[in-house]
Motif scaffolding. Structure first.
Motif, short mmCIF file in Angstrom:
data_model
loop_
_atom_site.label_atom_id
_atom_site.label_comp_id
_atom_site.label_asym_id
_atom_site.label_seq_id
_atom_site.Cartn_x
_atom_site.Cartn_y
_atom_site.Cartn_z
N LEU A 187 18.49 37.55 -3.23
CA LEU A 187 18.93 36.69 -2.12
C LEU A 187 19.71 35.47 -2.61
O LEU A 187 20.13 34.64 -1.80
N MET A 188 19.86 35.37 -3.94
CA MET A 188 20.60 34.26 -4.56
C MET A 188 20.00 32.91 -4.16
O MET A 188 20.70 31.99 -3.76
N LEU A 189 18.67 32.84 -4.27
CA LEU A 189 17.94 31.61 -4.02
C LEU A 189 17.08 31.30 -5.23
O LEU A 189 16.90 32.13 -6.11
N SER A 190 16.53 30.08 -5.28
CA SER A 190 15.64 29.74 -6.39
C SER A 190 14.28 30.39 -6.20
O SER A 190 13.87 30.70 -5.08
N GLU A 191 13.57 30.58 -7.30
CA GLU A 191 12.25 31.19 -7.22
C GLU A 191 11.29 30.29 -6.45
O GLU A 191 10.41 30.78 -5.72
N SER A 192 11.44 28.99 -6.58
CA SER A 192 10.56 28.07 -5.84
C SER A 192 10.79 28.18 -4.33
O SER A 192 9.84 28.08 -3.54
N THR A 193 12.05 28.40 -3.93
CA THR A 193 12.34 28.58 -2.51
C THR A 193 11.71 29.86 -1.99
O THR A 193 11.13 29.88 -0.88
N ILE A 194 11.79 30.93 -2.78
CA ILE A 194 11.16 32.18 -2.38
C ILE A 194 9.66 32.01 -2.25
O ILE A 194 9.04 32.50 -1.30
N GLU A 195 9.05 31.28 -3.17
CA GLU A 195 7.61 31.06 -3.11
C GLU A 195 7.23 30.34 -1.82
O GLU A 195 6.21 30.66 -1.19
N LYS A 196 8.05 29.38 -1.38
CA LYS A 196 7.78 28.68 -0.13
C LYS A 196 7.86 29.64 1.06
O LYS A 196 7.04 29.59 1.98
#
Length: 233
Positions: A187-196
């Motif tokens: 999704l071309m996002l940061s891993e921390s964003t995915i975790e949220k």
């Protein structure tokens, strides 16, 4: 049953009543050098016999097999998992049928995978599924996930209707067995964003973390099992 050692070929039993599909699957897997096909049989009865004698690491079974051509593969999967919890089972279906998914996972998701037969030609994906269920985790074909989510997201009162578009994207990829890192890359996002997004999705669906279950599949199925399934296709 002891887990396969690192680097050792996966010991597999194949159950498929169509001879060409059965032997083609055997050849594809054996040609990888990562699989040892112990037996390839044509009925659910032969499958259960082979599993009891050979104790493979993992089984590949068609959902519809003789004698009835109904859901013999699912019934066999449940019997195998009950008698031999260390043996993983990958069931294959010609169609993305949500009723099959409910039936397969109604007793839990550990060590089970539901893939479409078209994945046989995608050897890397099939090998990944075999490894996942051998490790006690779960895999659901992406197209089946789309059917499951689409069917229930249409209901106005479904908890899924409260998820954002991004949370639904993450949920679909969680159900495919992807890690947070893999979802972030996709999704071309940061891993921390995915975790949220993952935490928010679990909160909105009211899903508590269940030990020893593969959360990224259970996240979808634990909710869906509590919602009446629509008619199959």
């Amino acid at each position: 049953m002891p887990e396969p050692q690192d680097g050792a070929p996966l010991r597999v039993v194949i159950a498929e009543d169509h001879y060409l599909v059965r032997e083609g699957t055997r050849r594809l897997l054996e040609d990888t050098g990562e699989v040892d096909v112990l037996a390839a049989v044509g009925t659910a009865t032969e499958l259960l016999d082979a599993v009891g004698r050979l104790l493979p690491d993992v089984v590949i079974a068609d959902i519809r097999m003789p004698p009835g051509h109904h859901t013999e593969g699912i019934t066999a999967a449940h019997a195998i998992r009950a008698a031999h919890p260390g043996i993983g089972v990958v069931v294959l279906s010609q169609h993305a049928n949500e009723n099959y998914a409910f039936d397969l996972f109604r007793r839990g998701t550990d060590g089970l995978a539901y893939l479409l037969k078209e994945r046989i030609g995608e050897v890397d994906e099939l090998l990944r599924a075999l490894r996942e269920v051998t490790a006690g985790r779960s895999v659901v074909d992406p197209r089946i996930v789309e059917v499951l989510i689409g069917s229930h997201a249409r209901a106005a009162d479904a908890p899924l209707s409260h998820l954002t578009r991004r949370e639904l994207d993450v949920l679909r990829q969680m159900a495919e067995g992807k890690t947070n890192r893999a979802i972030a890359d996709s999704l071309m996002l940061s891993e921390s964003t995915i975790e949220k997004h993952v935490n928010s999705t679990f909160a909105k669906l009211g899903l508590a973390e269940i030990p020893q279950l593969h959360r990224r599949v259970s996240a979808v199925l634990a909710y869906l099992r509590h919602t009446p399934a629509g008619p199959g296709t």
